[in-house]
Structures are given as structure tokens and as C-alpha cells.
Design a protein around this motif. Structure first.
Motif, PDB file in Angstrom:
ATOM      1  N   LEU A 120      77.476   6.965  39.977  1.00 34.80           N
ATOM      2  CA  LEU A 120      78.092   8.158  40.571  1.00 34.80           C
ATOM      3  C   LEU A 120      78.300   8.065  42.080  1.00 34.80           C
ATOM      4  CD1 LEU A 120      75.994  10.838  38.617  1.00 34.80           C
ATOM      5  CD2 LEU A 120      78.235   9.900  38.017  1.00 34.80           C
ATOM      6  N   ALA A 121      77.994   6.920  42.683  1.00 33.98           N
ATOM      7  CA  ALA A 121      78.030   6.817  44.152  1.00 33.98           C
ATOM      8  C   ALA A 121      79.385   7.217  44.735  1.00 33.98           C
ATOM      9  CB  ALA A 121      77.661   5.402  44.589  1.00 33.98           C
ATOM     10  N   SER A 122      80.466   6.919  44.025  1.00 40.63           N
ATOM     11  CA  SER A 122      81.808   7.171  44.573  1.00 40.63           C
ATOM     12  C   SER A 122      82.135   8.665  44.683  1.00 40.63           C
ATOM     13  CB  SER A 122      82.867   6.489  43.708  1.00 40.63           C
ATOM     14  OG  SER A 122      82.849   7.038  42.401  1.00 40.63           O
ATOM     15  N   LEU A 123      81.311   9.528  44.086  1.00 44.54           N
ATOM     16  CA  LEU A 123      81.564  10.972  44.157  1.00 44.54           C
ATOM     17  C   LEU A 123      81.167  11.568  45.509  1.00 44.54           C
ATOM     18  CD1 LEU A 123      80.227  12.180  40.670  1.00 44.54           C
ATOM     19  CD2 LEU A 123      82.581  11.611  41.312  1.00 44.54           C
ATOM     20  N   TYR A 124      80.453  10.786  46.328  1.00 41.38           N
ATOM     21  CA  TYR A 124      79.868  11.335  47.556  1.00 41.38           C
ATOM     22  C   TYR A 124      80.415  10.626  48.795  1.00 41.38           C
ATOM     23  CZ  TYR A 124      76.943  13.012  43.850  1.00 41.38           C
ATOM     24  OH  TYR A 124      76.539  13.582  42.672  1.00 41.38           O
ATOM     25  N   ASP A 125      80.401  11.355  49.907  1.00 40.68           N
ATOM     26  CA  ASP A 125      80.813  10.756  51.181  1.00 40.68           C
ATOM     27  C   ASP A 125      79.778   9.741  51.650  1.00 40.68           C
ATOM     28  OD1 ASP A 125      83.082  12.468  51.372  1.00 40.68           O
ATOM     29  OD2 ASP A 125      81.770  14.083  52.078  1.00 40.68           O
ATOM     30  N   LEU A 126      78.535   9.954  51.221  1.00 37.32           N
ATOM     31  CA  LEU A 126      77.419   9.154  51.723  1.00 37.32           C
ATOM     32  C   LEU A 126      76.309   9.203  50.682  1.00 37.32           C
ATOM     33  CD1 LEU A 126      76.641   8.175  54.823  1.00 37.32           C
ATOM     34  CD2 LEU A 126      75.140  10.135  54.713  1.00 37.32           C
ATOM     35  N   VAL A 127      75.638   8.083  50.466  1.00 40.63           N
ATOM     36  CA  VAL A 127      74.501   8.053  49.531  1.00 40.63           C
ATOM     37  C   VAL A 127      73.227   7.719  50.299  1.00 40.63           C
ATOM     38  CG1 VAL A 127      73.450   6.857  47.553  1.00 40.63           C
ATOM     39  CG2 VAL A 127      75.894   7.434  47.513  1.00 40.63           C
ATOM     40  N   ILE A 128      72.210   8.575  50.128  1.00 41.23           N
ATOM     41  CA  ILE A 128      70.898   8.332  50.718  1.00 41.23           C
ATOM     42  C   ILE A 128      69.953   7.922  49.591  1.00 41.23           C
ATOM     43  CG2 ILE A 128      68.889   9.352  51.873  1.00 41.23           C
ATOM     44  CD1 ILE A 128      70.799  11.333  53.217  1.00 41.23           C
ATOM     45  N   VAL A 129      69.268   6.815  49.782  1.00 44.23           N
ATOM     46  CA  VAL A 129      68.262   6.371  48.816  1.00 44.23           C
ATOM     47  C   VAL A 129      66.885   6.481  49.467  1.00 44.23           C
ATOM     48  CG1 VAL A 129      67.357   4.410  47.494  1.00 44.23           C
ATOM     49  CG2 VAL A 129      69.827   4.849  47.552  1.00 44.23           C
ATOM     50  N   VAL A 130      66.000   7.227  48.797  1.00 45.40           N
ATOM     51  CA  VAL A 130      64.597   7.301  49.232  1.00 45.40           C
ATOM     52  C   VAL A 130      63.883   6.142  48.550  1.00 45.40           C
ATOM     53  CG1 VAL A 130      62.517   8.705  49.334  1.00 45.40           C
ATOM     54  CG2 VAL A 130      64.772   9.808  49.400  1.00 45.40           C
ATOM     55  N   ASP A 131      63.302   5.275  49.369  1.00 46.55           N
ATOM     56  CA  ASP A 131      62.749   4.016  48.849  1.00 46.55           C
ATOM     57  C   ASP A 131      61.241   3.937  49.080  1.00 46.55           C
ATOM     58  OD1 ASP A 131      63.048   1.307  47.754  1.00 46.55           O
ATOM     59  OD2 ASP A 131      62.531   0.649  49.781  1.00 46.55           O
ATOM     60  N   ALA A 132      60.555   3.436  48.075  1.00 46.24           N
ATOM     61  CA  ALA A 132      59.122   3.144  48.209  1.00 46.24           C
ATOM     62  C   ALA A 132      58.836   1.923  47.344  1.00 46.24           C
ATOM     63  CB  ALA A 132      58.273   4.326  47.755  1.00 46.24           C
ATOM     64  N   SER A 133      57.792   1.192  47.692  1.00 50.59           N
ATOM     65  CA  SER A 133      57.456   0.010  46.904  1.00 50.59           C
ATOM     66  C   SER A 133      56.989   0.430  45.512  1.00 50.59           C
ATOM     67  CB  SER A 133      56.331  -0.769  47.579  1.00 50.59           C
ATOM     68  OG  SER A 133      55.120  -0.017  47.500  1.00 50.59           O
ATOM     69  N   PRO A 134      57.161  -0.444  44.506  1.00 51.55           N
ATOM     70  CA  PRO A 134      56.673  -0.123  43.163  1.00 51.55           C
ATOM     71  C   PRO A 134      55.177   0.222  43.158  1.00 51.55           C
ATOM     72  CG  PRO A 134      58.097  -2.052  43.094  1.00 51.55           C
ATOM     73  CD  PRO A 134      57.895  -1.723  44.543  1.00 51.55           C
ATOM     74  N   ILE A 173      65.919   5.775  53.356  1.00 50.21           N
ATOM     75  CA  ILE A 173      64.761   6.427  53.966  1.00 50.21           C
ATOM     76  C   ILE A 173      63.517   5.801  53.355  1.00 50.21           C
ATOM     77  CG2 ILE A 173      63.464   8.589  54.209  1.00 50.21           C
ATOM     78  CD1 ILE A 173      66.123  10.074  54.308  1.00 50.21           C
ATOM     79  N   ASP A 174      62.799   5.052  54.184  1.00 45.31           N
ATOM     80  CA  ASP A 174      61.582   4.367  53.724  1.00 45.31           C
ATOM     81  C   ASP A 174      60.469   5.407  53.600  1.00 45.31           C
ATOM     82  OD1 ASP A 174      59.404   2.745  53.264  1.00 45.31           O
ATOM     83  OD2 ASP A 174      59.325   1.922  55.283  1.00 45.31           O
ATOM     84  N   ASN A 175      59.920   5.553  52.394  1.00 44.33           N
ATOM     85  CA  ASN A 175      58.842   6.518  52.202  1.00 44.33           C
ATOM     86  C   ASN A 175      57.523   5.830  51.867  1.00 44.33           C
ATOM     87  OD1 ASN A 175      57.579   8.955  52.227  1.00 44.33           O
ATOM     88  ND2 ASN A 175      58.331   9.625  50.239  1.00 44.33           N
ATOM     89  N   ASP A 176      57.354   4.622  52.398  1.00 47.46           N
ATOM     90  CA  ASP A 176      56.051   3.940  52.341  1.00 47.46           C
ATOM     91  C   ASP A 176      55.326   4.193  53.661  1.00 47.46           C
ATOM     92  OD1 ASP A 176      55.346   2.651  49.980  1.00 47.46           O
ATOM     93  OD2 ASP A 176      56.812   1.068  50.302  1.00 47.46           O
ATOM     94  N   VAL A 177      55.437   5.407  54.169  1.00 48.10           N
ATOM     95  CA  VAL A 177      54.947   5.708  55.518  1.00 48.10           C
ATOM     96  C   VAL A 177      54.188   7.032  55.503  1.00 48.10           C
ATOM     97  CG1 VAL A 177      56.846   4.480  56.664  1.00 48.10           C
ATOM     98  CG2 VAL A 177      57.119   6.900  56.100  1.00 48.10           C
ATOM     99  N   PRO A 178      53.387   7.303  56.543  1.00 50.83           N
ATOM    100  CA  PRO A 178      52.736   8.614  56.642  1.00 50.83           C
ATOM    101  C   PRO A 178      53.774   9.733  56.748  1.00 50.83           C
ATOM    102  CG  PRO A 178      51.763   7.043  58.187  1.00 50.83           C
ATOM    103  CD  PRO A 178      52.987   6.400  57.638  1.00 50.83           C
TER     104      PRO A 178
END
Length: 202
Positions: A120-134, A173-178
Motif C-alpha cells: 500500500l506504500a503508493s497510496l501515501y505521500d510518505l511512509v514512516i516505518v517504526v523499527d526495532a530489532s527482533p 524511526i528507530d525505537n530501540d532507544v529510551p
């Protein structure tokens, strides 16, 4: 208006990021919440689900019995397709209504768990992915959500691989952080989103 797709693997912390974006002023359109609303008691959506699957998918109170419905549709791909053919158009229509009600210069954030999986990425002006390690995802699912490790791993495996999500990201957005570091990163991202939303359209 800037249309943003927000996604992330289970346990990555997408809900926290969406909450912070709303605090900054984003208009949030939550696909999961809408999917529940369109089959609430008294809705045409619930009537259509009962027509398709029978009264057995209702609780004694007349609500949708989600575990019961899940046990039916996830055992049969054809029945899952029937359910999706009822719910997905209703979710899409309600999402468009909410988007149309937002102001012209709004930052509209669509919280879409399966954005990568459903292409669905093409439906948006911008895609934000919240990322964390497995490892972080697994820890959060077991420690914070009370899942067994086996169940958590199965839920993670059912989603798109981390690299596939990162491939579609315009912003990560890296969410492996405080939490304080996450808040600072979201502030940065929000400033960029606001700037984009107010740019004259070409």
C-alpha cells in the motif's frame, strides 16, 4: 494535506509513535480501530458479516465474537476472502471520510499494520516505518503483552520481514532507544512533516 502511512512490526512501538504524533497535531486514522467500528452492533457491516457467517459469530450481547469468527475464517482462505470483501471496502470508505474532514494543511497519519504486506506504500505521500530489532520486539511482546515466546515468534513470522518494511520507508524511526530519545526523534520527524504539509503543491 500530507498523507502519511505509518507502519511497523508487531512490538516495534508503532502505537507509541502514533500517540506522540497526535500530541504534535497529526490527524490519526487508525485502520484497526475503524475495522472494529464498521462491524459494531447495529451497523450494516455487522449485518453483512452475520448474513455471510450466521448468528454463531455473535456473542449473547449481540457483539461480534471475534475469536469465533477468527477460528472460522483463518481455517478457510475462501471464508477469509469473503470477510475481507465485506470489511475492507467499509474501512476504505470510512478512512476516506475521515481524511476528507481534515483541513487542507493537515498532516494525516494512516496507522496501517499491514502496509508492507499489502503493497500500500503508493497510496501515501510518505511512509514512516517504526523499527526495532527482533530481540526488542520479542521482549516487548513477552514482557509487556504477556504472550508466550512461541506465540510471539509466530506472530512476528507472519508479518513482512524487517528488510521488506525498511525498503518502503521514506522515514525510519528507530525505537530501540529510551523513551526520551524516541520523543526527540518524533519531534524532528514532525517538524519535517509540517514543513512538507505547508509546501505549495506543484
Amino acid at each position: 494535506m500530507l498523507k502519511v502511512g505509518l507502519t511497523g512490526g508487531i512490538g516495534a512501538g508503532k502505537s507509541e509513535v502514533s500517540r506522540l504524533l497526535v500530541e504534535h497535531g497529526a490527524v490519526l486514522i487508525d485502520a484497526d480501530r475503524i475495522a472494529r467500528e464498521v462491524v459494531a452492533p447495529g451497523t450494516p457491516g455487522l449485518a453483512a458479516v452475520v448474513d455471510a457467517f450466521g448468528e454463531e459469530v455473535l456473542t449473547a450481547d449481540g457483539d461480534l465474537d471475534r475469536p469465533k469468527l477468527a477460528s472460522i475464517v483463518f481455517a478457510d482462505p475462501r471464508k477469509l476472502a469473503v470477510l475481507n470483501s465485506i470489511v475492507h471496502p467499509l474501512v476504505g470508505a470510512r478512512s476516506r471520510e475521515l481524511e476528507a474532514a481534515a483541513s487542507d494543511d493537515a498532516v494525516v497519519v494512516h496507522d496501517v499494520p499491514l502496509l508492507a504486506e499489502n503493497g500500500l506504500a503508493s497510496l501515501y505521500d510518505l511512509v514512516i516505518v517504526v523499527d526495532a530489532s527482533p530481540e526488542t520486539q520479542l521482549d516487548r511482546l513477552v514482557r509487556l503483552r504477556g504472550m508466550s515466546e512461541e506465540d510471539a515468534r509466530a506472530r512476528m513470522a507472519a508479518q513482512a520481514p524487517r528488510d521488506k518494511r525498511l525498503e518502503i520507508a521514506d522515514v525510519v524511526i528507530d525505537n530501540d532507544v529510551p523513551l526520551e530519545d524516541l520523543k526527540a526523534r518524533v519531534r524532528e520527524v514532525w517538524a519535517d512533516l509540517e514543513r512538507r504539509a505547508h509546501q505549495p503543491q506543484e
